[in-house]
Write an enzyme that holds these catalytic residues in place. Structure first.
Site, short mmCIF file in Angstrom:
data_model
loop_
_atom_site.label_atom_id
_atom_site.label_comp_id
_atom_site.label_asym_id
_atom_site.label_seq_id
_atom_site.Cartn_x
_atom_site.Cartn_y
_atom_site.Cartn_z
N GLU A 1 0.80 -1.23 0.00
CA GLU A 1 0.00 0.00 0.00
C GLU A 1 0.84 1.28 0.00
O GLU A 1 0.89 2.01 1.01
CB GLU A 1 -0.98 -0.02 1.18
CG GLU A 1 -1.94 -1.19 1.12
CD GLU A 1 -3.00 -1.18 2.23
OE1 GLU A 1 -2.90 -0.36 3.16
OE2 GLU A 1 -3.94 -2.00 2.15
N GLU B 1 -5.98 -8.04 -0.42
CA GLU B 1 -6.60 -7.79 0.90
C GLU B 1 -8.04 -7.39 0.68
O GLU B 1 -8.34 -6.55 -0.17
CB GLU B 1 -5.92 -6.63 1.65
CG GLU B 1 -4.65 -6.96 2.35
CD GLU B 1 -4.10 -5.77 3.15
OE1 GLU B 1 -4.89 -4.96 3.65
OE2 GLU B 1 -2.87 -5.68 3.24
O1 IFM Z 1 -4.76 -3.50 8.82
C1 IFM Z 1 -4.61 -2.90 7.58
C2 IFM Z 1 -3.41 -3.47 6.86
O2 IFM Z 1 -2.24 -3.27 7.59
C3 IFM Z 1 -3.23 -2.80 5.51
N1 IFM Z 1 -4.45 -2.79 4.76
C4 IFM Z 1 -5.66 -2.38 5.41
C5 IFM Z 1 -5.84 -3.13 6.72
C6 IFM Z 1 -7.13 -2.69 7.42
O3 IFM Z 1 -7.10 -1.34 7.72
#
Ligand code: IFM
Length: 437
Positions: free
Chosen positions: A167, A351
């Site tokens: 990210e 994710e």
């Molecule tokens: O917990 C985070 C993760 O570290 C990165 N992506 C989003 C998740 C939820 O906020």
């Protein structure tokens, strides 16, 4: 849950993700101090000043956690390596215990039939590098490449896939413009530098991993659907700019060798010297792209300084973090990224999931519905020809949700943060049934 493994093509990969600082317990095994430790120790940054010193104690309990991943019927497990665990000062001396830990972790995945999906950096910058300016310092691309060489030199022969940075938006904008994440800055020049260096770091780490002979290398970006808060042209322009900052900046950088003009209108004067020369480095050929997706934002203009927008609370049902549930956004991004940027490159949802106020013994029906709706959106994209090859649940365990501390529960497995007992939730069991072949 409605979805079944057989709804997806043969070989489609189901996995669950975690990250090092969020679960391992950074107080163990000789890990160095990170900027998340110092950020959390500063009043006002993190709910109840919670930190990752123990977290889920995955450092000692990883066998049990990987048993849970295997027993859910997953094909793969997405994890990250902590830079400060491997190189406590970020450069130079290597902590042998840290390398041994990741070595054991990868072997433990393979023993359970789980494909290791590695992320090099998921946000716990060694504090010693933060002292040198962290992501604002152009040298960070070299430091990251050195870390890649050390850690992947040990485990790279056995990982299924690898990606340099989780990210980039959060590393750049969220941490340097909005100040929500470590190092908690709110400064446009720092933001412009960090947003560029996160991509040069990506490029150099990919080069380092290729030099080790590694294959199946990708990038993982997060995406948020930007919708205008009303029908006015000004709201449409604000949403467009938010989309530029959040989504197009990194995609254009990685796949088009440029940054979007609307973002440069505000950030251009603050970019690091010579940034235009770096796109050969940034645009290293990739084998796949990962998309992290959770929600949308309603955006409206304000009278302030650039980027002159605010967010409006939307009408849709929300998760424990207050995020609107908007599965169409996932379908949108899969199609848009495929058509606009990646054009046939394999895509993965790396994710997706929701925080819910879960208690042991209470069914997490909300999470099951959320996951079903997003899996249906992913399947729709697949049926329309998007080359989607896998989907990753966030997260295997309840864990440290950064500035929100331990209260926001994203896990398929409940963790009692006093006893550290793990208890699979109803969604965990439902997924296990759905994945049964
Ligand atoms: O917990 C985070 C993760 O570290 C990165 N992506 C989003 C998740 C939820 O906020």
């Amino acid at each position: 849950m409605q979805f079944k493994r057989s709804d997806f093509p043969e070989g489609f990969l189901f996995s669950a993700a975690t990250s090092s600082y969020q679960i391992e317990g950074h107080g163990f095994g000789g890990a160095g101090l990170t900027h998340w430790d110092t950020f959390a120790a500063t009043p006002g940054n993190v709910v109840r000043a919670e930190h990752g010193q123990v977290a889920c104690d995955h450092y000692h309990r990883f066998e049990e956690d990987l048993d849970l991943a295997r027993d859910m019927g997953l094909d793969a497990y997405r994890f990250s390596t902590s830079w400060a665990r491997v190189m406590p000062e970020g450069r130079g001396t290597v902590n042998a215990q840290g390398l041994d830990f990741y070595d054991r972790l990868v072997d433990a995945m393979l023993e359970r039939g789980l494909k290791p999906q590695a992320t090099l950096y998921h946000w716990e910058l060694p504090a010693a590098l933060a002292d040198l300016g962290g992501w604002r310092n152009p040298d960070i691309s070299h430091w990251l490449a050195d870390f890649a060489t050390v850690v992947m030199g040990r485990i790279g022969d056995r990982v299924f896939s690898a990606v340099p940075i989780n990210e980039p938006f959060c590393v750049g904008w969220l941490s340097h413009f909005e100040g929500h994440h470590a190092p908690g800055m709110r400064d446009i020049r720092s933001t412009a530098h960090a947003m560029h260096h996160v991509l040069t770091g990506h490029g150099r780490a990919i080069q380092a991993m290729r030099a080790l002979g590694m294959r199946n290398l990708g990038a993982v970006c997060n995406f948020e659907y930007a919708a205008p808060a009303d029908d006015s042209p000004d709201a449409a322009a604000s949403a467009r700019l938010y989309d530029g900052i959040y989504n197009r900046f990194f995609m254009d950088g990685l796949f088009k060798g440029s940054y979007p003009a609307d973002v440069l209108e505000g950030m251009g004067p603050y970019m690091p010297r010579g940034w235009q020369e770096d796109f050969d480095l940034i645009g290293q050929p990739l084998d796949w792209l990962g998309l992290n997706y959770y929600t949308r934002q309603l955006v409206k203009p304000n009278d302030g300084a650039w980027p002159c927008f605010d967010f409006v609370k939307g009408p849709l049902p929300k998760t424990q973090t207050g995020w609107e549930i908007y599965p169409d956004g996932l379908h949108h991004f899969l199609s848009w990224v495929h058509e606009t940027y990646t054009k046939g490159l394999p895509l993965f949802v790396t994710e997706n999931g929701m925080a819910n106020d879960d208690l042991p013994g209470r069914d997490d029906m909300e999470r099951m519905a959320y996951l079903d709706q997003h899996l249906a959106a992913a399947r729709r994209a697949l049926e329309e020809g998007v080359p989607l090859q896998g989907y990753t649940f966030w997260s295997l365990l309840d864990n440290y949700e950064w500035a929100l501390g331990y209260e926001k529960r994203f896990g398929l497995v409940h963790v009692d943060f006093d006893t550290l007992e793990r208890r699979p939730k109803a969604s965990y069991h439902a997924i296990a049934r759905a994945l049964e072949t």
